[in-house]
Design a protein around this motif. Sequence first.
Motif, short mmCIF file in Angstrom:
data_model
loop_
_atom_site.label_atom_id
_atom_site.label_comp_id
_atom_site.label_asym_id
_atom_site.label_seq_id
_atom_site.Cartn_x
_atom_site.Cartn_y
_atom_site.Cartn_z
N MET A 1 38.71 32.05 66.31
CA MET A 1 37.45 32.05 65.59
C MET A 1 36.34 31.50 66.49
SD MET A 1 36.44 30.09 62.01
CE MET A 1 37.80 30.88 61.16
N SER A 2 35.19 32.22 66.58
CA SER A 2 34.10 31.76 67.42
C SER A 2 33.32 30.65 66.72
CB SER A 2 33.15 32.93 67.72
OG SER A 2 32.47 33.32 66.54
N GLU A 3 32.45 30.00 67.51
CA GLU A 3 31.66 28.91 66.94
C GLU A 3 30.68 29.41 65.89
OE1 GLU A 3 29.79 26.78 70.06
OE2 GLU A 3 31.68 26.07 70.95
N GLN A 4 30.34 30.69 65.95
CA GLN A 4 29.38 31.25 65.01
C GLN A 4 30.00 31.50 63.64
OE1 GLN A 4 26.12 31.73 65.67
NE2 GLN A 4 26.45 30.86 67.70
N GLU A 5 31.31 31.65 63.57
CA GLU A 5 31.97 31.98 62.32
C GLU A 5 32.22 30.72 61.49
OE1 GLU A 5 35.44 33.93 63.76
OE2 GLU A 5 34.55 35.93 63.62
N ARG A 6 32.19 30.88 60.20
CA ARG A 6 32.54 29.78 59.31
C ARG A 6 33.25 30.35 58.09
NH1 ARG A 6 27.31 27.91 55.69
NH2 ARG A 6 26.47 30.00 55.29
N ILE A 7 33.94 29.48 57.40
CA ILE A 7 34.69 29.89 56.21
C ILE A 7 33.83 29.64 54.97
CG2 ILE A 7 36.74 29.52 54.83
CD1 ILE A 7 37.28 30.83 57.50
N LEU A 8 33.61 30.70 54.21
CA LEU A 8 32.88 30.60 52.95
C LEU A 8 33.87 30.38 51.82
CD1 LEU A 8 30.52 33.65 53.43
CD2 LEU A 8 29.93 31.26 53.81
N LYS A 9 33.51 29.52 50.88
CA LYS A 9 34.33 29.28 49.70
C LYS A 9 33.61 29.81 48.46
CE LYS A 9 36.91 25.27 51.41
NZ LYS A 9 37.30 23.86 51.14
N PHE A 10 34.21 30.82 47.85
CA PHE A 10 33.65 31.41 46.65
C PHE A 10 34.40 30.92 45.42
CE2 PHE A 10 32.13 34.31 49.85
CZ PHE A 10 30.90 34.74 49.37
N GLN A 11 33.70 30.26 44.53
CA GLN A 11 34.26 29.91 43.22
C GLN A 11 33.82 30.99 42.25
OE1 GLN A 11 32.84 25.91 42.42
NE2 GLN A 11 34.76 25.05 43.14
N VAL A 12 34.76 31.77 41.76
CA VAL A 12 34.43 32.97 41.00
C VAL A 12 35.00 32.88 39.59
CG1 VAL A 12 34.63 35.47 40.93
CG2 VAL A 12 34.45 34.31 43.14
N PHE A 13 34.16 33.25 38.61
CA PHE A 13 34.61 33.31 37.22
C PHE A 13 35.55 34.49 37.05
CE2 PHE A 13 34.15 35.05 32.93
CZ PHE A 13 34.37 33.93 32.14
N ARG A 14 36.72 34.22 36.47
CA ARG A 14 37.70 35.27 36.20
C ARG A 14 38.09 35.23 34.72
NH1 ARG A 14 40.53 37.63 40.25
NH2 ARG A 14 40.73 39.18 38.56
N TYR A 15 38.01 36.38 34.09
CA TYR A 15 38.47 36.51 32.70
C TYR A 15 38.41 37.97 32.31
CZ TYR A 15 38.57 36.30 27.58
OH TYR A 15 38.88 36.50 26.25
N ASN A 16 39.53 38.48 31.83
CA ASN A 16 39.60 39.85 31.33
C ASN A 16 39.81 39.81 29.83
OD1 ASN A 16 40.06 42.51 30.72
ND2 ASN A 16 41.63 42.84 32.29
N PRO A 17 38.76 40.05 29.02
CA PRO A 17 38.90 39.97 27.57
C PRO A 17 39.83 41.04 26.99
CG PRO A 17 36.76 40.87 28.17
CD PRO A 17 37.39 40.39 29.44
N GLN A 18 40.12 42.08 27.78
CA GLN A 18 41.03 43.13 27.31
C GLN A 18 42.50 42.79 27.53
OE1 GLN A 18 39.56 45.61 25.67
NE2 GLN A 18 37.59 44.66 26.17
N LYS A 19 42.74 41.75 28.33
CA LYS A 19 44.11 41.37 28.66
C LYS A 19 44.58 40.27 27.71
CE LYS A 19 46.93 39.82 32.58
NZ LYS A 19 46.90 39.42 34.01
N LYS A 20 45.60 40.54 26.97
CA LYS A 20 46.10 39.59 25.98
C LYS A 20 46.57 38.30 26.67
CE LYS A 20 49.32 39.22 22.09
NZ LYS A 20 50.37 39.91 21.29
#
Length: 244
Positions: A1-20
């Motif tokens: 990994m180069s010095e320009q790259e960084r790791i992004l952390k995505f906190q994402v809402f997950r919910y499928n109302p059609q899935k029991k």
Amino acid sequence: MSEQERILKFQVFRYNPQKKGDKPRMVTYEVTEAPGMTVFIALNEIREQQDPSFQFDFVCRAGICGSCAMVINGQPTLACRTLTSNYKDGEIKLLPLPGFELIGDLSVNTGKFMRAMSERVESWIHDTNADDVNFDKLEERMDPDVADQIYELERCVECGCCVSACATKRMRPDFLSAVGFMRLARYALDPRDKRSDEEFYEIIGDDDGVFGCMTLLGCEDYCPKDLPHQTQIAYLRRKMSLIS
């Protein structure tokens, strides 16, 4: 990994109302940032490389269709126009737009709301002589300044950001909201539309219409197209006050 790259952390809402049995939750994904990366590009990478069940919407990828609107770090905006480099700590929290029916994860049904809004404001040109159209006759010239004003309002992509940013809409479900006012103002300005001020008043002359707006400016603050929402609301209020 180069010095320009960084790791992004995505906190994402997950919910499928059609899935029991499925329950709303936040899931964290890590993505290696690339030059010029947008939130949309990162979401595609998550779906293609980490979780194919992940749901979000997109069509044009150019800020024109409005499909990829979502709440990014507390602000409703378009994922395709949001650079990940804007977030210096590399942490990005994603939620679906509030105020719309949830389809799943970050995908909401803005189309249902927009269709109801369009029918409510009757968003088509009302011409009393429509039955006597002469296709060989040229349309009357429109004042260039009026045409420019109409064009400005036509830039609305109906992404729903103004609806989600509106506190009045949260308190009053039948409130037309800024996207409806923008649509109606477009026809109120158009000299080809023969509706009277009284007819426009029937649509927006109450607390669920233009007089219910509390002028909190959320619609204008978070409009991805920088449209003059408050200018149009003020225009409609003046127009309606002459009747009331």
